[in-house]
Design an enzyme around this catalytic site. Structure first.
Site, PDB file in Angstrom:
ATOM      1  N   ARG A 121       0.847  -1.180   0.000  1.00 15.73           N
ATOM      2  CA  ARG A 121       0.000   0.000   0.000  1.00 15.73           C
ATOM      3  C   ARG A 121       0.881   1.227   0.000  1.00 15.73           C
ATOM      4  O   ARG A 121       1.705   1.404   0.891  1.00 15.73           O
ATOM      5  CB  ARG A 121      -0.818  -0.049   1.297  1.00 15.73           C
ATOM      6  CG  ARG A 121      -2.176   0.506   1.177  1.00 15.73           C
ATOM      7  CD  ARG A 121      -3.000   0.162   2.380  1.00 15.73           C
ATOM      8  NE  ARG A 121      -2.469   0.602   3.652  1.00 15.73           N
ATOM      9  CZ  ARG A 121      -3.218   1.045   4.648  1.00 15.73           C
ATOM     10  NH1 ARG A 121      -4.522   1.119   4.489  1.00 15.73           N
ATOM     11  NH2 ARG A 121      -2.688   1.381   5.796  1.00 15.73           N
ATOM     12  N   THR A 144      -0.900   7.567  -0.944  1.00 13.52           N
ATOM     13  CA  THR A 144      -2.218   7.472  -1.606  1.00 13.52           C
ATOM     14  C   THR A 144      -3.100   6.379  -1.008  1.00 13.52           C
ATOM     15  O   THR A 144      -4.303   6.338  -1.263  1.00 13.52           O
ATOM     16  CB  THR A 144      -2.031   7.137  -3.098  1.00 13.52           C
ATOM     17  OG1 THR A 144      -1.438   5.822  -3.186  1.00 13.52           O
ATOM     18  CG2 THR A 144      -1.131   8.150  -3.791  1.00 13.52           C
ATOM     19  N   ASP A 184       0.662  -2.694  12.337  1.00 15.58           N
ATOM     20  CA  ASP A 184       1.067  -3.144  10.997  1.00 15.58           C
ATOM     21  C   ASP A 184       1.350  -4.645  11.020  1.00 15.58           C
ATOM     22  O   ASP A 184       2.298  -5.109  11.651  1.00 15.58           O
ATOM     23  CB  ASP A 184       2.321  -2.372  10.555  1.00 15.58           C
ATOM     24  CG  ASP A 184       2.643  -2.655   9.096  1.00 15.58           C
ATOM     25  OD1 ASP A 184       2.826  -3.846   8.740  1.00 15.58           O
ATOM     26  OD2 ASP A 184       2.710  -1.703   8.305  1.00 15.58           O
ATOM     27  N   ASP A 219       4.869  -5.805   9.578  1.00 13.26           N
ATOM     28  CA  ASP A 219       5.987  -5.428  10.459  1.00 13.26           C
ATOM     29  C   ASP A 219       5.982  -6.267  11.733  1.00 13.26           C
ATOM     30  O   ASP A 219       7.042  -6.704  12.208  1.00 13.26           O
ATOM     31  CB  ASP A 219       5.889  -3.948  10.834  1.00 13.26           C
ATOM     32  CG  ASP A 219       6.317  -3.041   9.685  1.00 13.26           C
ATOM     33  OD1 ASP A 219       6.932  -3.542   8.727  1.00 13.26           O
ATOM     34  OD2 ASP A 219       6.031  -1.833   9.757  1.00 13.26           O
TER      35      ASP A 219
HETATM   36  C1  PRP Z   1      -1.072  -4.279   4.559  1.00 11.44           C
HETATM   37  C2  PRP Z   1      -1.958  -5.492   4.698  1.00 11.44           C
HETATM   38  C3  PRP Z   1      -2.771  -5.451   3.426  1.00 11.44           C
HETATM   39  C4  PRP Z   1      -2.958  -3.975   3.238  1.00 11.44           C
HETATM   40  C5  PRP Z   1      -4.348  -3.638   3.709  1.00 11.44           C
HETATM   41  O1  PRP Z   1      -0.015  -4.531   3.702  1.00 11.44           O
HETATM   42  O2  PRP Z   1      -1.255  -6.684   4.854  1.00 11.44           O
HETATM   43  O3  PRP Z   1      -2.135  -6.045   2.314  1.00 11.44           O
HETATM   44  O4  PRP Z   1      -1.981  -3.314   4.037  1.00 11.44           O
HETATM   45  O5  PRP Z   1      -4.650  -2.345   3.428  1.00 11.44           O
HETATM   46  P1  PRP Z   1      -5.771  -1.924   2.381  1.00 11.44           P
HETATM   47  O6  PRP Z   1      -6.987  -2.738   2.695  1.00 11.44           O
HETATM   48  O7  PRP Z   1      -5.965  -0.456   2.684  1.00 11.44           O
HETATM   49  O8  PRP Z   1      -5.251  -2.147   0.997  1.00 11.44           O
HETATM   50  P2  PRP Z   1       1.191  -3.502   3.498  1.00 11.44           P
HETATM   51  O9  PRP Z   1       0.924  -2.571   2.360  1.00 11.44           O
HETATM   52  O10 PRP Z   1       1.514  -2.838   4.801  1.00 11.44           O
HETATM   53  O11 PRP Z   1       2.367  -4.438   3.011  1.00 11.44           O
HETATM   54  P3  PRP Z   1       3.204  -5.530   3.844  1.00 11.44           P
HETATM   55  O12 PRP Z   1       2.282  -6.692   4.098  1.00 11.44           O
HETATM   56  O13 PRP Z   1       4.297  -5.891   2.900  1.00 11.44           O
HETATM   57  O14 PRP Z   1       3.701  -4.903   5.109  1.00 11.44           O
HETATM   58  N1  URA Z   2      -2.288  -2.692   7.103  1.00  8.19           N
HETATM   59  C1  URA Z   2      -1.928  -3.118   8.327  1.00  8.19           C
HETATM   60  O1  URA Z   2      -0.988  -3.902   8.468  1.00  8.19           O
HETATM   61  N2  URA Z   2      -2.618  -2.671   9.392  1.00  8.19           N
HETATM   62  C2  URA Z   2      -3.659  -1.821   9.275  1.00  8.19           C
HETATM   63  O2  URA Z   2      -4.261  -1.445  10.305  1.00  8.19           O
HETATM   64  C3  URA Z   2      -4.013  -1.376   8.003  1.00  8.19           C
HETATM   65  C4  URA Z   2      -3.321  -1.834   6.923  1.00  8.19           C
END
Ligand code: PRP
Ligand code: URA
Length: 209
Positions: free
Chosen positions: A104, A108, A200, A203
């Site tokens: 994400r 944006t 997160d 993370d």
């Molecule tokens: C997080 C989560 C989803 C997304 C959800 O991933 O694991 O994929 O955000 O958000 P959304 O519903 O608003 O799209 P992130 O972008 O943090 O990537 P990561 O899993 O690599 O940390």
């Molecule tokens: N992605 C995450 O990992 N946590 C949130 O709360 C939203 C998006």
């Protein structure tokens, strides 16, 4: 009519979700909890799978049993969906795993696709899209768009925590896709995080905070 949304009220899932949310839970325990909750959600998400008869010989007699009659694919959205896929694969070792890399964009909040390991030909009847967090819904919608364009006939989204905003967006983009969650939280904050949520998920799983 829209496909169902199932929020699990299973006591074991709720018990483990409480520990998963807690700020003091460290990555090793966090990963164990993701795995345990995912195994529970797999049973919830596959409750209506079609079965076909299979003849089995026990040490005493022959009996007609039932086995799963469809090919299932697990589609973890990287990174955070990886722990869910690993746990589900233990319960369903014959499933294929298709990795989709989406992140994400922080400014944006729109999903960016950076990795796609779908095979040339779609050979699964049902894909379970795995991502612990359904926040704005952008990542789930993008992953399901990719699967549908690829010819996957049926898709179910399996997450751990959802926000109402993500549920509504996913429902409106893909009304045919059932949603299975362990919890539906209150809201998103102004930077797109689920509240109360768990922070997160990527993370916290991989110790990159
Ligand atoms: C997080 C989560 C989803 C997304 C959800 O991933 O694991 O994929 O955000 O958000 P959304 O519903 O608003 O799209 P992130 O972008 O943090 O990537 P990561 O899993 O690599 O940390
Ligand atoms: N992605 C995450 O990992 N946590 C949130 O709360 C939203 C998006």
């Amino acid at each position: 009519m829209s496909a169902p949304i199932h929020i699990s009220d299973h006591p074991l899932i709720q018990h483990k979700l409480a520990r998963l949310r807690a700020v003091e839970t460290k990555p090793p325990e966090f990963r164990d909890l993701i795995a345990a909750i995912s195994r529970g959600l797999l049973f919830e998400a596959t409750r209506d799978l079609p079965l076909r008869p299979v003849e089995v010989t026990t040490p005493l007699a022959q009996v007609t049993c039932r086995e799963i009659g469809v090919r299932i694919g697990l589609v973890p959205v990287l990174r955070a969906g990886l722990g869910m896929a690993e746990a589900m694969l233990e319960a369903l070792p014959e499933a294929s795993v298709w990795h989709l890399g989406l992140y994400r964009d922080h400014a944006t909040l729109k999903p960016v696709t950076y990795y796609n390991k779908l095979p040339a030909r779609s050979d699964m009847d049902l894909a379970l899209v795995l991502d612990p967090m359904l926040a704005t819904g952008g990542s789930a919608i993008a992953a399901i768009n990719i699967l549908k364009q690829h010819g996957t006939p049926k898709v179910t989204f399996v997450g751990i925590i959802g926000a109402p905003e993500g549920r509504d967006a996913l429902r409106s983009a893909h009304p045919d896709v059932p949603i299975v969650l362990a919890a539906l939280d209150d809201r998103l904050n102004d930077i797109g995080y689920i509240v109360p949520g768990l922070g997160d998920a990527g993370d916290r799983q991989f110790g990159t905070i």
